[in-house]
Design a protein around this motif. Structure first.
Motif, mmCIF file in Angstrom:
data_model
loop_
_atom_site.group_PDB
_atom_site.id
_atom_site.type_symbol
_atom_site.label_atom_id
_atom_site.label_comp_id
_atom_site.label_asym_id
_atom_site.label_seq_id
_atom_site.Cartn_x
_atom_site.Cartn_y
_atom_site.Cartn_z
ATOM 1 N N GLU A 1 10.076 32.833 -0.334
ATOM 2 C CA GLU A 1 10.872 33.958 0.057
ATOM 3 C C GLU A 1 12.046 33.445 0.937
ATOM 4 N N TYR A 2 12.912 32.497 1.049
ATOM 5 C CA TYR A 2 14.288 31.973 1.716
ATOM 6 C C TYR A 2 15.063 32.754 1.053
ATOM 7 N N ARG A 3 14.596 32.517 -1.024
ATOM 8 C CA ARG A 3 15.997 32.754 -1.278
ATOM 9 C C ARG A 3 15.776 34.433 -1.238
ATOM 10 N N SER A 4 14.644 34.590 -1.480
ATOM 11 C CA SER A 4 14.436 36.842 -1.708
ATOM 12 C C SER A 4 15.377 37.335 -0.454
ATOM 13 N N ARG A 5 14.861 35.659 1.163
ATOM 14 C CA ARG A 5 16.474 36.534 1.995
ATOM 15 C C ARG A 5 17.758 36.861 2.373
ATOM 16 N N ARG A 6 18.461 35.348 1.153
ATOM 17 C CA ARG A 6 19.662 35.115 1.529
ATOM 18 C C ARG A 6 20.359 36.288 -0.148
ATOM 19 N N ARG A 7 19.275 37.023 -0.798
ATOM 20 C CA ARG A 7 19.131 37.902 -1.901
ATOM 21 C C ARG A 7 19.642 38.779 -1.362
ATOM 22 N N ARG A 8 18.961 39.728 0.140
ATOM 23 C CA ARG A 8 18.853 40.635 0.830
ATOM 24 C C ARG A 8 20.004 40.683 0.937
ATOM 25 N N LEU A 9 20.766 39.906 1.707
ATOM 26 C CA LEU A 9 21.846 39.689 2.949
ATOM 27 C C LEU A 9 22.632 39.495 1.948
ATOM 28 N N MET A 10 22.819 38.647 1.031
ATOM 29 C CA MET A 10 23.789 39.229 -0.225
ATOM 30 C C MET A 10 23.887 40.435 -0.443
ATOM 31 N N HIS B 1 17.732 28.894 10.636
ATOM 32 C CA HIS B 1 16.211 28.887 10.244
ATOM 33 C C HIS B 1 15.850 29.778 9.174
ATOM 34 N N TYR B 2 16.383 30.951 9.798
ATOM 35 C CA TYR B 2 15.412 32.381 9.006
ATOM 36 C C TYR B 2 15.684 32.378 7.539
ATOM 37 N N LEU B 3 17.242 31.683 7.130
ATOM 38 C CA LEU B 3 17.778 32.010 5.779
ATOM 39 C C LEU B 3 17.845 30.630 4.427
ATOM 40 N N THR B 4 17.271 28.863 5.431
ATOM 41 C CA THR B 4 17.113 28.215 4.636
ATOM 42 C C THR B 4 15.713 27.176 5.075
ATOM 43 N N GLY B 5 15.026 27.567 6.099
ATOM 44 C CA GLY B 5 14.096 26.827 6.701
ATOM 45 C C GLY B 5 14.409 24.702 7.013
ATOM 46 N N PHE B 6 16.445 24.474 6.709
ATOM 47 C CA PHE B 6 17.248 23.619 6.897
ATOM 48 C C PHE B 6 16.958 22.679 8.442
ATOM 49 N N PRO B 7 15.810 22.090 8.572
ATOM 50 C CA PRO B 7 15.597 21.416 9.641
ATOM 51 C C PRO B 7 17.092 20.290 10.616
ATOM 52 N N GLU B 8 17.460 19.661 10.019
ATOM 53 C CA GLU B 8 18.431 18.797 10.686
ATOM 54 C C GLU B 8 19.921 20.366 11.350
ATOM 55 N N PRO B 9 20.398 19.169 12.310
ATOM 56 C CA PRO B 9 21.718 19.261 12.990
ATOM 57 C C PRO B 9 22.830 19.392 12.366
ATOM 58 N N GLY C 1 24.665 26.102 11.523
ATOM 59 C CA GLY C 1 23.827 25.569 11.771
ATOM 60 C C GLY C 1 23.708 25.644 13.024
ATOM 61 N N ALA C 2 22.546 25.155 13.732
ATOM 62 C CA ALA C 2 22.982 24.886 15.794
ATOM 63 C C ALA C 2 23.059 22.805 15.463
ATOM 64 N N SER C 3 24.313 22.500 16.617
ATOM 65 C CA SER C 3 24.166 21.545 16.477
ATOM 66 C C SER C 3 23.337 20.529 18.027
ATOM 67 N N LEU C 4 23.290 18.867 17.916
ATOM 68 C CA LEU C 4 23.036 18.296 19.151
ATOM 69 C C LEU C 4 22.570 18.962 20.221
ATOM 70 N N VAL C 5 22.600 18.858 21.330
ATOM 71 C CA VAL C 5 23.093 19.184 22.340
ATOM 72 C C VAL C 5 23.009 17.918 23.747
ATOM 73 N N THR C 6 24.073 17.861 24.308
ATOM 74 C CA THR C 6 23.640 16.077 25.058
ATOM 75 C C THR C 6 22.965 17.481 26.016
ATOM 76 N N ARG C 7 21.567 16.148 26.377
ATOM 77 C CA ARG C 7 21.407 16.840 27.848
ATOM 78 C C ARG C 7 21.827 15.673 28.909
ATOM 79 N N SER C 8 21.984 14.436 29.000
ATOM 80 C CA SER C 8 22.865 13.710 30.093
ATOM 81 C C SER C 8 23.147 12.524 28.902
#
Length: 445
Positions: free
Chosen positions: A16-25, A59-67, A38-45
């Motif tokens: 499904e992730y591959r299909s989403r990327r294909r549709r966007l391309m 996330h929608y295109l990759t499912g990749f969980p790291e910053p 992707g997102a980066s870590l955000v300082t709290r304090s």
């Protein structure tokens, strides 16, 4: 909990992730590439960060969980059209924060065509983008724009012979967000589960509510249930508003005591696998509605039930909202809150004084999810796979021109609804909202 765990939906599959990327391309020109950070870590304090949550589009295109990851989609590239940059493997850092996937893991686990660690990013990006005339990226993301501007400057300085350079930028958000608006079966399963977790939490709050508790104590009960049932926590800042606090639409202080004889409005939802639940219920702190509270509550409930019945393919949110305003006006007129022969139309008074928000918003990876509400200047029609909220409310201020019994009361009732070919499915029906059902559940304590 073992049964609950077995019933959890599977994560979105790699195909499904591959299909989403294909549709966007397929939606961008043949000579265009896509760049999405992707997102980066955000300082709290100081040196501590907020818990990491991946960017919803990424996330929608990759499912990749790291910053600190970066996605490139390169249509027509022989070596692979999907390239991911990710954090370097770093044994010292992994001792503190856990193992990283690295480039090899990104390909193996997340099904991208090719991956490189961030140490190689600057050296490879210019080479990868050479030959593409337009770069689609989120124009509202300042860090993505800065990166794109730098890449464009380097490509101008080092052009390939007879090859165009990505001098033009285009916004990827409208294309991607239209795609996200229609949910797949896998996404609906995740939204359904987020709604189920949220429903358990609201039922728990009803059971434990009593005068003398603080709003934050009900919040703690809700959010404990979110985590206990496998959610990552709240999908947004939980609203627990007792008494007059319910008149503040996004009240999140949650610090006042809950008082006997008053209502409490809870707007809270769990996040599960990054998908949001979003439920609002209003109920008496002590478990029993007064006659005035019941009468006003029934006006909102009638409007909400009629609005849900109106959700079907071809309907519009604008028409549903107009119906809600009309129902609220009729109900307030019947209660004597609005005059039948006033100079101003009852619907106009409702929208101006007592119901200042819309009836619906899209729901998905974001609690206020993406996708336009109008097409070609007109309200867009609903289609199967769209997911939205239905959340009418009434917020009566403590003003002398209102009947004394109704002053200072705020009520909102909200459910999550998926559009189906035949009509709609209410994803959050497990939380009672009929007066008798609420009182019966609260009496169980």
């Amino acid at each position: 909990m073992s049964i609950e765990a077995e019933c959890r939906p599977r994560a979105i599959r790699l195909d499904e992730y591959r299909s989403r990327r294909r549709r966007l391309m397929d939606d961008v020109p043949a000579d265009a590439a896509v760049l999405l950070p992707g997102a980066s870590l955000v300082t709290r304090s100081r040196d501590s960060e907020f818990p990491f949550r991946q960017d919803s589009d990424f996330h929608y295109l990759t499912g990749f969980p790291e910053p600190d990851a970066l996605l490139l989609l390169l249509p027509g590239r022989a070596e692979g059209e999907c390239v991911l940059f990710c954090q370097d493997r770093d044994p010292a850092m992994e001792t503190w924060t856990g193992q990283r996937l690295g480039a090899e893991g990104a390909v193996r686990v997340h099904g991208v065509d090719q991956a490189f660690e961030n140490a190689e990013r600057d050296a490879r990006l210019v080479e990868l983008l050479a030959g593409y005339a337009t770069l689609y990226l989120p124009l509202g993301n300042s860090s993505a724009l800065r990166l794109a501007e730098r890449l464009r400057a380097e490509l101008v300085d080092r052009p390939r012979q007879n090859a165009p350079t990505p001098l033009g930028f285009a916004d990827v958000a409208p294309l991607l967000h239209e795609q996200r608006l229609i949910k797949s079966e896998g996404e609906l399963a995740l939204l359904r589960h987020a709604g189920e977790i949220s429903a358990h939490a609201h039922r728990r709050a009803m059971r434990v509510s009593r005068p003398g508790l603080a709003e934050y104590q009900l919040q703690a009960e809700l959010e404990h249930e979110f985590r206990w049932r496998g959610g990552s926590g709240p999908a947004y800042a939980s609203i627990v508003a007792g008494g007059r606090n319910a008149g503040v639409l996004h009240y999140i202080d949650n610090r006042d005591p809950l008082r006997d004889g008053e209502l409490v409005l809870i707007d809270a939802g769990a996040e599960f696998d990054l998908y949001a639940g979003d439920i609002t219920r209003t109920f008496p702190v002590n478990g029993c509605f007064t006659s005035a509270q019941r009468a006003l509550y029934e006006v909102v409930l009638t409007a909400q039930e009629r609005a849900i019945d109106a959700v079907r393919p071809g309907a519009t949110l604008a028409a549903i909202h107009r119906g809600v305003v009309s129902d609220l006006a009729a109900g307030l007129t019947a209660l004597g809150v609005l005059a039948e022969d006033g100079e101003e139309a009852p619907e106009a008074i409702v929208a101006r004084r007592f119901y200042p928000h819309a009836t619906s918003h899209w729901l998905g990876l974001d609690v206020h999810d993406v996708g336009s509400y109008r097409r070609d200047g007109e309200p867009r029609t609903l289609r199967p796979g769209m997911v939205l909220t239905i959340e009418p409310g009434l917020y009566l201020p403590d003003n002398d021109d209102l009947p004394a019994a109704f002053r200072g009361i705020g009520i909102r009732i909200e459910d999550d609804v998926a559009v189906t070919p035949e009509g709609c499915e209410v994803l959050t029906r497990a939380v009672p909202k009929q007066v008798a059902d609420i009182e019966a559940l609260m009496d169980e304590k």
